[in-house]
Design a protein around this motif. Structure first.
Motif, PDB file in Angstrom:
ATOM      1  N   ILE A  27      42.864  19.446 161.159  1.00  0.00           N
ATOM      2  CA  ILE A  27      43.710  20.376 160.403  1.00  0.00           C
ATOM      3  C   ILE A  27      42.865  21.231 159.468  1.00  0.00           C
ATOM      4  O   ILE A  27      43.082  22.441 159.340  1.00  0.00           O
ATOM      5  N   TRP A  28      41.895  20.618 158.797  1.00  0.00           N
ATOM      6  CA  TRP A  28      41.039  21.373 157.886  1.00  0.00           C
ATOM      7  C   TRP A  28      40.237  22.454 158.615  1.00  0.00           C
ATOM      8  O   TRP A  28      40.067  23.562 158.104  1.00  0.00           O
ATOM      9  N   SER A  29      39.730  22.125 159.799  1.00  0.00           N
ATOM     10  CA  SER A  29      38.964  23.124 160.538  1.00  0.00           C
ATOM     11  C   SER A  29      39.855  24.293 160.941  1.00  0.00           C
ATOM     12  O   SER A  29      39.451  25.455 160.860  1.00  0.00           O
ATOM     13  N   GLY A  30      41.085  23.992 161.354  1.00  0.00           N
ATOM     14  CA  GLY A  30      42.027  25.065 161.666  1.00  0.00           C
ATOM     15  C   GLY A  30      42.409  25.860 160.432  1.00  0.00           C
ATOM     16  O   GLY A  30      42.618  27.075 160.499  1.00  0.00           O
ATOM     17  N   TRP A  31      42.475  25.164 159.279  1.00  0.00           N
ATOM     18  CA  TRP A  31      42.809  25.862 158.033  1.00  0.00           C
ATOM     19  C   TRP A  31      41.744  26.882 157.657  1.00  0.00           C
ATOM     20  O   TRP A  31      42.059  27.992 157.211  1.00  0.00           O
ATOM     21  N   SER A  32      40.466  26.538 157.832  1.00  0.00           N
ATOM     22  CA  SER A  32      39.403  27.470 157.476  1.00  0.00           C
ATOM     23  C   SER A  32      39.476  28.737 158.316  1.00  0.00           C
ATOM     24  O   SER A  32      39.267  29.849 157.814  1.00  0.00           O
ATOM     25  N   VAL A  33      39.810  28.585 159.589  1.00  0.00           N
ATOM     26  CA  VAL A  33      39.950  29.746 160.466  1.00  0.00           C
ATOM     27  C   VAL A  33      41.199  30.548 160.090  1.00  0.00           C
ATOM     28  O   VAL A  33      41.175  31.780 160.023  1.00  0.00           O
ATOM     29  N   ALA A  34      42.314  29.848 159.830  1.00  0.00           N
ATOM     30  CA  ALA A  34      43.563  30.535 159.488  1.00  0.00           C
ATOM     31  C   ALA A  34      43.444  31.301 158.180  1.00  0.00           C
ATOM     32  O   ALA A  34      43.943  32.435 158.060  1.00  0.00           O
ATOM     33  N   THR A  35      42.780  30.716 157.188  1.00  0.00           N
ATOM     34  CA  THR A  35      42.627  31.401 155.904  1.00  0.00           C
ATOM     35  C   THR A  35      41.710  32.599 156.031  1.00  0.00           C
ATOM     36  O   THR A  35      41.933  33.641 155.401  1.00  0.00           O
ATOM     37  N   SER A  95      40.067  30.554 149.077  1.00  0.00           N
ATOM     38  CA  SER A  95      40.555  31.797 149.662  1.00  0.00           C
ATOM     39  C   SER A  95      39.790  33.016 149.138  1.00  0.00           C
ATOM     40  O   SER A  95      39.495  33.943 149.902  1.00  0.00           O
ATOM     41  N   ILE A  96      39.462  33.021 147.844  1.00  0.00           N
ATOM     42  CA  ILE A  96      38.660  34.137 147.322  1.00  0.00           C
ATOM     43  C   ILE A  96      37.276  34.110 147.947  1.00  0.00           C
ATOM     44  O   ILE A  96      36.710  35.149 148.302  1.00  0.00           O
ATOM     45  N   GLY A  97      36.712  32.909 148.095  1.00  0.00           N
ATOM     46  CA  GLY A  97      35.399  32.808 148.721  1.00  0.00           C
ATOM     47  C   GLY A  97      35.369  33.356 150.127  1.00  0.00           C
ATOM     48  O   GLY A  97      34.364  33.926 150.567  1.00  0.00           O
ATOM     49  N   MET A  98      36.474  33.224 150.858  1.00  0.00           N
ATOM     50  CA  MET A  98      36.522  33.711 152.231  1.00  0.00           C
ATOM     51  C   MET A  98      36.640  35.222 152.311  1.00  0.00           C
ATOM     52  O   MET A  98      36.587  35.787 153.403  1.00  0.00           O
ATOM     53  N   ARG A  99      36.810  35.869 151.186  1.00  0.00           N
ATOM     54  CA  ARG A  99      36.718  37.328 151.176  1.00  0.00           C
ATOM     55  C   ARG A  99      35.266  37.789 151.251  1.00  0.00           C
ATOM     56  O   ARG A  99      34.983  38.922 151.636  1.00  0.00           O
ATOM     57  N   PHE A 100      34.353  36.918 150.871  1.00  0.00           N
ATOM     58  CA  PHE A 100      32.932  37.264 150.851  1.00  0.00           C
ATOM     59  C   PHE A 100      32.150  36.624 151.986  1.00  0.00           C
ATOM     60  O   PHE A 100      31.179  37.207 152.468  1.00  0.00           O
ATOM     61  N   ALA A 101      32.522  35.429 152.391  1.00  0.00           N
ATOM     62  CA  ALA A 101      31.743  34.680 153.374  1.00  0.00           C
ATOM     63  C   ALA A 101      32.634  34.257 154.533  1.00  0.00           C
ATOM     64  O   ALA A 101      33.848  34.106 154.376  1.00  0.00           O
ATOM     65  N   SER A 104      32.774  29.824 158.887  1.00  0.00           N
ATOM     66  CA  SER A 104      31.773  28.791 159.134  1.00  0.00           C
ATOM     67  C   SER A 104      31.117  28.331 157.840  1.00  0.00           C
ATOM     68  O   SER A 104      30.703  27.177 157.721  1.00  0.00           O
ATOM     69  N   HIS A 105      31.047  29.216 156.848  1.00  0.00           N
ATOM     70  CA  HIS A 105      30.456  28.845 155.561  1.00  0.00           C
ATOM     71  C   HIS A 105      31.357  27.899 154.784  1.00  0.00           C
ATOM     72  O   HIS A 105      30.875  26.951 154.158  1.00  0.00           O
ATOM     73  N   VAL A 106      32.668  28.159 154.797  1.00  0.00           N
ATOM     74  CA  VAL A 106      33.570  27.279 154.058  1.00  0.00           C
ATOM     75  C   VAL A 106      33.598  25.906 154.700  1.00  0.00           C
ATOM     76  O   VAL A 106      33.649  24.880 154.010  1.00  0.00           O
ATOM     77  N   ALA A 107      33.559  25.861 156.029  1.00  0.00           N
ATOM     78  CA  ALA A 107      33.580  24.572 156.707  1.00  0.00           C
ATOM     79  C   ALA A 107      32.322  23.770 156.406  1.00  0.00           C
ATOM     80  O   ALA A 107      32.362  22.550 156.261  1.00  0.00           O
ATOM     81  N   THR A 108      31.193  24.465 156.298  1.00  0.00           N
ATOM     82  CA  THR A 108      29.930  23.770 156.077  1.00  0.00           C
ATOM     83  C   THR A 108      29.716  23.449 154.603  1.00  0.00           C
ATOM     84  O   THR A 108      29.423  22.302 154.251  1.00  0.00           O
ATOM     85  N   LEU A 109      29.859  24.447 153.740  1.00  0.00           N
ATOM     86  CA  LEU A 109      29.490  24.276 152.335  1.00  0.00           C
ATOM     87  C   LEU A 109      30.562  23.585 151.503  1.00  0.00           C
ATOM     88  O   LEU A 109      30.240  22.841 150.580  1.00  0.00           O
ATOM     89  N   MET A 110      31.838  23.817 151.812  1.00  0.00           N
ATOM     90  CA  MET A 110      32.889  23.195 151.015  1.00  0.00           C
ATOM     91  C   MET A 110      33.322  21.864 151.616  1.00  0.00           C
ATOM     92  O   MET A 110      33.206  20.811 150.978  1.00  0.00           O
ATOM     93  N   ILE A 111      33.803  21.892 152.849  1.00  0.00           N
ATOM     94  CA  ILE A 111      34.278  20.659 153.472  1.00  0.00           C
ATOM     95  C   ILE A 111      33.117  19.708 153.728  1.00  0.00           C
ATOM     96  O   ILE A 111      33.235  18.492 153.529  1.00  0.00           O
ATOM     97  N   GLY A 112      31.980  20.244 154.157  1.00  0.00           N
ATOM     98  CA  GLY A 112      30.837  19.388 154.413  1.00  0.00           C
ATOM     99  C   GLY A 112      30.243  18.773 153.171  1.00  0.00           C
ATOM    100  O   GLY A 112      29.629  17.697 153.230  1.00  0.00           O
ATOM    101  N   SER A 113      30.420  19.427 152.013  1.00  0.00           N
ATOM    102  CA  SER A 113      29.861  18.880 150.770  1.00  0.00           C
ATOM    103  C   SER A 113      30.763  17.842 150.116  1.00  0.00           C
ATOM    104  O   SER A 113      30.319  17.107 149.231  1.00  0.00           O
ATOM    105  N   MET A 114      32.020  17.767 150.534  1.00  0.00           N
ATOM    106  CA  MET A 114      32.961  16.834 149.903  1.00  0.00           C
ATOM    107  C   MET A 114      32.473  15.392 149.935  1.00  0.00           C
ATOM    108  O   MET A 114      32.512  14.698 148.905  1.00  0.00           O
TER     109      MET A 114
END
Length: 315
Positions: A27-35, A95-101, A104-114
């Motif tokens: 679900i999280w991976s789909g969320w990153s793409v949807a957002t 969501s603001i971060g996804m305006r800039f990056a 794949s970055h949110v999945a790696t840097l945010m979800i991967g860092s959790m």
């Protein structure tokens, strides 16, 4: 030996926790793409945030009405940490971060860092320790995440992407704090899910309607409906419940490590949806992340096992 009031890590319990954690990763991976797709429409980060918590609150308010906020049981400080860690600040950072990056970055840097942040917080606050195999798994996840995100950050860095990357790391820390606190809150998964979503909606709705510029009433209907399902139902309700259940069954650190699967799944989803094709380095990172998850899960041991066969685990 005195034991704490927590579920023991039986095989049946682990199986259920693993399934819940895998569902969260998908679900999280789909969320990153949807957002990321939402940021390419007329919807703003505030609109996506309102849809996420507003829709979920419509379904979950009876649960909160039945159980109450639980300030005495949980504590004001823990309630605030849960609302910040998994509520509006977390969603806005992502969501603001996804305006800039890219996604794949949110999945790696945010979800991967959790999982890394959860491990650090658990060790610092509660003295949790990991086996050598688990430490190797955590390090493998770090290397895999670096392979997947580092190459893109260095070789294809666009102007301003560092802003999104920084927000993603902040989001990972926020949700890690929610993970650790929710684990020790003593409330049920549904109660935690209702508390975060209803509380966030009540706090954010006046700000959104009075101080911001709502676009959900003027945006194309298909864009709004897609985000209603992706944000308000799949992520806010299903993923939050599965995550809380995985934390209850597996523990915070072991549940969070499954989030490391999300970068790999997000890359796979991003190929047909976002036309983003991974490099050889990214593919190597996918393999390393999956190996790291296996090492952490298989290397887990019941904590506090004594010679008499008693088990003491933390909650």
């Amino acid at each position: 030996m005195t034991t704490t009031a927590t579920p023991s890590f039986t095989p049946a319990l682990n199986k259920g926790g693993v399934l819940c954690a895998l569902a969260v990763a998908l679900i999280w991976s789909g969320w990153s793409v949807a957002t990321r797709l939402a940021m390419k429409t007329t919807l703003a980060p505030a609109d996506v945030t309102m849809l996420r918590f507003g829709v979920a609150a419509l379904f979950l308010w009876p649960i909160l009405l039945r159980h109450g906020v639980g300030l005495r049981r949980i504590g004001v400080a823990k309630v605030c940490i849960m609302l910040v860690g998994a509520g509006v600040p977390f969603m806005m950072a992502a969501s603001i971060g996804m305006r800039f990056a890219p996604a794949s970055h949110v999945a790696t840097l945010m979800i991967g860092s959790m999982p890394i942040f959860v491990a650090l917080l658990s060790a610092f606050l509660y003295g949790e320790r990991f086996s050598r195999m688990q430490v190797c798994g955590l390090l493998t996840v770090v290397v895999g995440a670096a392979c997947m995100g580092g190459y893109a950050l260095i070789a294809h860095r666009a102007a301003g992407e560092w802003r999104g990357d920084l927000l993603f790391l902040c989001g990972g820390l926020l949700f890690a704090s929610y993970t650790v606190v929710q684990r020790r809150s003593g409330i049920s998964p549904w109660h935690a899910t209702a508390l975060v979503n209803v509380g966030s909606a009540l706090i954010f709705a006046p700000i959104y309607c009075l101080l911001l510029r709502p676009a959900i009433f003027t945006a194309p209907l298909q864009d709004v409906l897609f985000q209603v399902v992706a944000q308000g139902i799949c992520v806010a309700i299903l993923a939050m419940f599965f995550y809380a259940e995985a934390v209850r069954r597996l523990g915070a650190s072991r549940a969070a490590i499954f989030g490391a699967l999300s970068p790999a799944l997000a890359v796979l989803l991003g190929m047909p949806v976002l036309a983003e094709f991974p490099s050889a380095v990214s593919l190597a990172g996918i393999a390393l992340v999956m190996v790291g998850v296996v090492l952490v899960v298989t290397g887990a041991k019941p904590k506090g096992a004594d010679r008499a066969g008693n088990i003491s685990t933390d909650q």
